[in-house]
Design a protein around this motif. Structure first.
Motif, PDB file in Angstrom:
ATOM      1  N   ILE A   7      -2.535 -12.884  -1.298  1.00  0.00           N
ATOM      2  CA  ILE A   7      -1.483 -12.120  -1.981  1.00  0.00           C
ATOM      3  C   ILE A   7      -1.195 -10.892  -1.106  1.00  0.00           C
ATOM      4  O   ILE A   7      -2.083 -10.060  -0.882  1.00  0.00           O
ATOM      5  N   ALA A   8       0.022 -10.816  -0.592  1.00  0.00           N
ATOM      6  CA  ALA A   8       0.350  -9.732   0.345  1.00  0.00           C
ATOM      7  C   ALA A   8       1.462  -8.852  -0.217  1.00  0.00           C
ATOM      8  O   ALA A   8       2.410  -9.342  -0.826  1.00  0.00           O
ATOM      9  N   ALA A   9       1.300  -7.543   0.028  1.00  0.00           N
ATOM     10  CA  ALA A   9       2.310  -6.571  -0.404  1.00  0.00           C
ATOM     11  C   ALA A   9       3.152  -6.183   0.798  1.00  0.00           C
ATOM     12  O   ALA A   9       2.616  -5.685   1.788  1.00  0.00           O
ATOM     13  N   ASN A  10       4.450  -6.411   0.709  1.00  0.00           N
ATOM     14  CA  ASN A  10       5.359  -5.955   1.765  1.00  0.00           C
ATOM     15  C   ASN A  10       6.064  -4.713   1.235  1.00  0.00           C
ATOM     16  O   ASN A  10       6.979  -4.817   0.427  1.00  0.00           O
ATOM     17  N   TRP A  11       5.620  -3.562   1.712  1.00  0.00           N
ATOM     18  CA  TRP A  11       6.161  -2.314   1.173  1.00  0.00           C
ATOM     19  C   TRP A  11       7.499  -1.916   1.789  1.00  0.00           C
ATOM     20  O   TRP A  11       8.100  -0.911   1.375  1.00  0.00           O
ATOM     21  N   LYS A  12       7.929  -2.638   2.793  1.00  0.00           N
ATOM     22  CA  LYS A  12       9.222  -2.323   3.447  1.00  0.00           C
ATOM     23  C   LYS A  12       9.270  -0.831   3.808  1.00  0.00           C
ATOM     24  O   LYS A  12       8.252  -0.266   4.184  1.00  0.00           O
ATOM     25  N   ASP A  38      -7.412 -13.358  -1.202  1.00  0.00           N
ATOM     26  CA  ASP A  38      -7.351 -12.356  -0.133  1.00  0.00           C
ATOM     27  C   ASP A  38      -6.153 -11.449  -0.390  1.00  0.00           C
ATOM     28  O   ASP A  38      -5.062 -11.927  -0.724  1.00  0.00           O
ATOM     29  N   VAL A  39      -6.380 -10.145  -0.254  1.00  0.00           N
ATOM     30  CA  VAL A  39      -5.316  -9.167  -0.509  1.00  0.00           C
ATOM     31  C   VAL A  39      -4.920  -8.522   0.817  1.00  0.00           C
ATOM     32  O   VAL A  39      -5.784  -8.105   1.591  1.00  0.00           O
ATOM     33  N   VAL A  40      -3.622  -8.467   1.054  1.00  0.00           N
ATOM     34  CA  VAL A  40      -3.108  -7.875   2.295  1.00  0.00           C
ATOM     35  C   VAL A  40      -2.055  -6.834   1.919  1.00  0.00           C
ATOM     36  O   VAL A  40      -1.222  -7.079   1.050  1.00  0.00           O
ATOM     37  N   GLU A  59     -14.050  -4.497   2.124  1.00  0.00           N
ATOM     38  CA  GLU A  59     -13.655  -5.620   2.977  1.00  0.00           C
ATOM     39  C   GLU A  59     -12.692  -6.513   2.231  1.00  0.00           C
ATOM     40  O   GLU A  59     -12.387  -7.614   2.649  1.00  0.00           O
ATOM     41  N   ASN A  60     -12.216  -6.021   1.087  1.00  0.00           N
ATOM     42  CA  ASN A  60     -11.366  -6.875   0.244  1.00  0.00           C
ATOM     43  C   ASN A  60      -9.899  -6.757   0.550  1.00  0.00           C
ATOM     44  O   ASN A  60      -9.101  -7.527   0.048  1.00  0.00           O
ATOM     45  N   ILE A  61      -9.545  -5.734   1.296  1.00  0.00           N
ATOM     46  CA  ILE A  61      -8.121  -5.527   1.557  1.00  0.00           C
ATOM     47  C   ILE A  61      -7.895  -5.543   3.068  1.00  0.00           C
ATOM     48  O   ILE A  61      -8.521  -4.776   3.802  1.00  0.00           O
ATOM     49  N   ALA A  62      -7.008  -6.405   3.511  1.00  0.00           N
ATOM     50  CA  ALA A  62      -6.653  -6.425   4.932  1.00  0.00           C
ATOM     51  C   ALA A  62      -5.314  -5.712   5.102  1.00  0.00           C
ATOM     52  O   ALA A  62      -4.527  -5.608   4.157  1.00  0.00           O
ATOM     53  N   ILE A  63      -5.088  -5.202   6.302  1.00  0.00           N
ATOM     54  CA  ILE A  63      -3.864  -4.454   6.571  1.00  0.00           C
ATOM     55  C   ILE A  63      -2.952  -5.293   7.468  1.00  0.00           C
ATOM     56  O   ILE A  63      -3.411  -5.964   8.392  1.00  0.00           O
ATOM     57  N   ALA A  64      -1.660  -5.201   7.179  1.00  0.00           N
ATOM     58  CA  ALA A  64      -0.658  -5.902   8.008  1.00  0.00           C
ATOM     59  C   ALA A  64       0.404  -4.905   8.445  1.00  0.00           C
ATOM     60  O   ALA A  64       0.729  -3.964   7.715  1.00  0.00           O
ATOM     61  N   ALA A  65       0.968  -5.143   9.628  1.00  0.00           N
ATOM     62  CA  ALA A  65       2.180  -4.424  10.022  1.00  0.00           C
ATOM     63  C   ALA A  65       3.360  -5.274   9.554  1.00  0.00           C
ATOM     64  O   ALA A  65       3.216  -6.467   9.289  1.00  0.00           O
ATOM     65  N   GLN A  66       4.521  -4.642   9.444  1.00  0.00           N
ATOM     66  CA  GLN A  66       5.703  -5.376   8.949  1.00  0.00           C
ATOM     67  C   GLN A  66       6.526  -5.975  10.077  1.00  0.00           C
ATOM     68  O   GLN A  66       7.510  -6.682   9.838  1.00  0.00           O
TER      69      GLN A  66
END
Ligand code: PEP
Length: 261
Positions: A7-12, A38-40, A59-66
């Protein structure tokens, strides 16, 4: 169990570093140590460091770039490289989002170069594909998805394919409040998995996580994620409030628990 959902959050273009810190500190408290999905979180570039700080040591939250540049370094004013986001603890990068394709003119070839650059830097691309309403109405759904997938994964060999996440995001459902029905989502996801099987084989295709994106909210996640080929969600608007994003995670978790009980 099918694939572990992501489940990923795209914060724009939302969330300053301070807002990111505040959001993630409350969100982390709610999330606790659960790891059924998995939370991103994908904040804007300037908030990546704050996101990494606020989620450490969880370790439950991974980070993504947009987004990122396909270029390794050089005279590209305003661009950000794979190495730069990797140093900020990004495990994922969203590539080919429809807003990048339509508002910033990104082509399939350009996106494909970014996919390769991300994988070379050991960052997992979340490759977004999806049709516009006109394309769907003209019965071009499969043609569009196949073109975007084949182009985006052109240089991805079998051994690296399962590092990719695919996000099926029908453009007409993004930010519009219109969600694809569970049947429409499943149909598109099954088609994507068929193309992945042709590109690689059934084993690899069976490992690749395919997220659905487009007006996902706590009220519709359960139905979407209960579809055979829907392996999570890429969430825009509903990821900007702690409660609604957490509600989506809980909805996905309940489904996983029901199917593994
Ligand atoms: C997105 O931008 O990836 C998205 C799915 O947005 P929303 O959830 O707001 O439709």
């Amino acid at each position: 169990m099918k694939r572990k959902p992501i489940i990923a959050a795209n914060w724009k273009m939302h969330m300053t570093p301070q807002e990111t810190d505040e959001f993630l500190r409350s969100f982390n408290r709610l999330l606790g140590s659960r790891d059924v999905v998995d939370v991103v979180i994908a904040p804007p570039f300037v908030s990546l460091a704050a996101a990494a700080d606020a989620t450490r040591p969880s370790e439950n939250i991974a980070i993504a770039a947009q987004n990122m540049s396909p270029e390794p370094a050089g005279a590209f004013t305003g661009e950000i490289s794979a190495r730069m986001i990797k140093e900020l603890d990004c495990d994922y990068v969203i590539l080919g989002h429809s807003e990048r394709r339509t508002l910033f003119g990104e082509t399939d070839d350009y996106i494909q170069r970014k996919v390769s650059a991300a994988l070379d830097a050991r960052i997992k691309p979340i490759l977004c594909v999806g049709e516009t309403l006109e394309e769907r109405d003209a019965n071009k759904l499969e043609e569009v998805l196949e073109r975007q997938l084949r182009a985006g994964m052109k240089d991805v060999n079998r051994s690296r394919a399962d590092d990719l996440v695919i996000a099926y995001e029908p453009v007409w459902a993004i930010g519009t409040g219109r969600t694809a029905s569970a049947e429409q989502a499943q149909e598109a996801h099954a088609f994507i998995r068929k193309v992945l099987t042709e590109l690689y084989d059934a084993e690899v295709a069976g490992q690749i996580c395919i997220q659905y994106g487009g007006s996902v909210k706590p009220a519709n996640i359960a139905e979407l994620i209960s579809q055979e080929d829907v392996d999570g969600a890429l969430v825009g608007g509903a990821s900007l409030e702690v409660d609604s994003f957490f509600g989506i995670i809980k909805g996905a978790e309940e489904h996983v628990r029901d199917t593994t009980a």
